[in-house]
Design a protein around this motif. Structure first.
Motif, short mmCIF file in Angstrom:
data_model
loop_
_atom_site.label_atom_id
_atom_site.label_comp_id
_atom_site.label_asym_id
_atom_site.label_seq_id
_atom_site.Cartn_x
_atom_site.Cartn_y
_atom_site.Cartn_z
N GLN A 179 35.19 33.42 74.72
CA GLN A 179 35.55 32.55 73.61
C GLN A 179 36.69 33.16 72.80
O GLN A 179 37.67 32.49 72.46
CB GLN A 179 34.32 32.33 72.71
CG GLN A 179 34.55 31.37 71.57
CD GLN A 179 34.95 29.98 72.08
OE1 GLN A 179 34.31 29.43 72.94
NE2 GLN A 179 36.05 29.44 71.55
N ILE A 180 36.56 34.46 72.49
CA ILE A 180 37.56 35.11 71.64
C ILE A 180 38.93 35.15 72.33
O ILE A 180 39.96 34.96 71.70
CB ILE A 180 37.13 36.55 71.29
CG1 ILE A 180 35.81 36.53 70.52
CG2 ILE A 180 38.21 37.28 70.52
CD1 ILE A 180 35.92 36.20 69.08
N ARG A 181 38.91 35.35 73.64
CA ARG A 181 40.24 35.43 74.26
C ARG A 181 40.90 34.06 74.32
O ARG A 181 42.12 33.95 74.22
CB ARG A 181 40.20 36.16 75.60
CG ARG A 181 39.55 35.44 76.72
CD ARG A 181 39.48 36.37 77.92
NE ARG A 181 38.87 35.67 79.03
CZ ARG A 181 38.34 36.25 80.09
NH1 ARG A 181 38.33 37.56 80.18
NH2 ARG A 181 37.82 35.55 81.06
N GLU A 182 40.09 33.03 74.43
CA GLU A 182 40.66 31.68 74.39
C GLU A 182 41.23 31.38 73.00
O GLU A 182 42.35 30.88 72.87
CB GLU A 182 39.57 30.67 74.76
CG GLU A 182 40.15 29.33 75.06
CD GLU A 182 39.13 28.39 75.72
OE1 GLU A 182 38.13 28.89 76.28
OE2 GLU A 182 39.35 27.19 75.66
N ASP A 183 40.45 31.73 71.97
CA ASP A 183 40.93 31.54 70.59
C ASP A 183 42.22 32.32 70.36
O ASP A 183 43.17 31.84 69.76
CB ASP A 183 39.88 32.00 69.58
CG ASP A 183 38.62 31.14 69.63
OD1 ASP A 183 38.67 30.05 70.23
OD2 ASP A 183 37.60 31.56 69.06
#
Ligand code: ADP
Length: 377
Positions: A179-183
């Protein structure tokens, strides 16, 4: 000639620690707005390159340029200090100041702005990473993912020419990481900041990068788009780096090499050299019963094992009476019972074939796909 579009260019960088040549004649560039990943196994020199680019490590040989001009030159010892290079840094451990609030952390690099403009920029960049509600919080009260976002906001706040990220997600647990890398990708693309990111994770690099530089032992072995590196690897090392592979070896005879899927063409390889045939588990296709297939090669095997990997299944299939074994990533519906017959199709264009550099074997020992291993990670 200088290229006005690049944000960072490193030319012929070499770096040693004592006798160890950690970086060996590496050149790379990052264009404006581009996200570039330095990818490779641990210890191959990625972080050293990042630190040289940041000015945290004195450049020994080569030259570093940013859009404004040369920032380090091994020939004359020039080295612009890190804080004057216009680079933003995010490290694996985020390195937030524990005694400063979130807003205080983000404001840290904005001392040159008058207070009102500083507050405005802090609010703007915290909103960008969706942390506007946490301005007054302290780092210890934040989750790992939130700390990562604050670290990103702090690095982006001064509007750096180039953002340098060193394994920025490896401190996060697996579910959060996705999730964080997508954000993060969205924040970086929206801000348009040229970014150099170091990672050892091929999936992460493929997901994030516009271009990848894949390194091994201090050198760049291939650079290009994720798609290019995945589909057209220049060497077995590159192919192995992205997935586990089915693998065979055999001598080149009449510009072909024998495989369980018949003779495969070996363009560019001389007769007599030992060729390595690498086939990705997702390049093999289970042929449903009744399908009339003409192109490519089909072989029959026995389905030995099915492992579930979420949306796909990993099959183990034995060809002939006692091998070789194949691994297949299967996303279709049809499957026979364990122990049943299964037909496997390979498009010869999906076979990755390289010279091994091994001794020329006697042609009496010509292998015809008797042995197979699934190698790589
Ligand atoms: P990576 O980021 O790809 O893991 P590094 O650039 O950190 O690789 O390190 C490359 C090589 O240099 C490794 O063998 C590492 O042990 C060595 N190295 C890195 N930093 C130092 C240092 N400060 N002193 C001595 N050796 C170092």
């Amino acid at each position: 000639m200088t290229d006005p579009t690049f944000a960072l260019e490193l030319k012929n960088i070499s770096h040693t620690y004592g006798d160890l040549r950690a970086v060996d004649n590496v050149s790379l560039h990052i264009d404006a707005g581009e996200l570039v990943c330095l990818l490779g196994p641990s210890g191959c020199g990625k972080s050293t390159i990042l630190r040289v680019a940041a000015g945290l490590e004195q450049l020994q040989r080569g030259q570093a340029k940013m859009a404004g001009g040369v920032v380090a030159d091994g020939a004359n010892g020039l080295s612009v200090p890190p804080e004057q290079r216009g680079v933003g840094l995010v490290f694996q451990d985020f390195a937030l100041f524990p005694h400063l609030s979130v807003a205080g952390n983000v404001a840290f690099g904005l001392g040159h702005l008058p207070p009102a403009a500083r507050s405005l920029r802090v609010a703007e960049v915290l909103a960008q990473v969706d942390m506007g509600d946490y301005a007054a919080a302290y780092p210890h009260a934040l989750s790992g993912g939130q700390q990562q976002r604050v670290a990103l906001a702090r690095a982006l706040a001064p509007k750096p020419e180039v953002l340098l990220l060193d394994e920025p997600f490896s401190g996060l647990d697996a579910r959060l990481r996705e999730q964080i890398r997508e954000d993060t990708l969205h924040v970086l693309k929206r801000s348009g900041t040229a970014t150099l990111m170091v990672t050892h994770d091929p999936e992460e690099a493929m997901f994030m990068a516009d271009r990848i530089y894949l390194m091994d032992a201090g050198r760049v072995v291939q650079s290009g788009s994720p798609d290019m590196l995945y589909r057209r690897p220049v060497s077995a090392f590159v192919a192995h780096f992205f997935t586990a592979l089915n693998e065979w070896r055999g001598p080149v005879v009449d510009a072909h090499v024998a495989s369980p899927f018949g003779r495969l063409p070996t363009p560019g390889l001389a007769d007599g050299v030992v060729a390595q045939i690498l086939i990705r588990p997702e390049s093999l296709r289970v042929v449903p019963p009744g399908e009339s297939t003409s192109a490519g090669q089909i072989v029959a095997g026995r389905l030995d094992e099915i492992r579930f990997l979420g949306s796909v299944r990993l099959l183990t299939v034995t060809l002939g009476a006692e091998g070789p074994q194949l691994r297949i990533r299967h996303s279709g519906r049809f499957l026979p019972e364990i122990g049943g017959q299964i037909l496997i199709h390979l498009d010869p264009l999906d076979a990755l074939i390289f010279a091994t550099g091994d001794e020329v074997p006697s042609l009496h020992h010509r292998e015809s796909g008797k042995s197979s291993v699934l190698s790589g990670s």
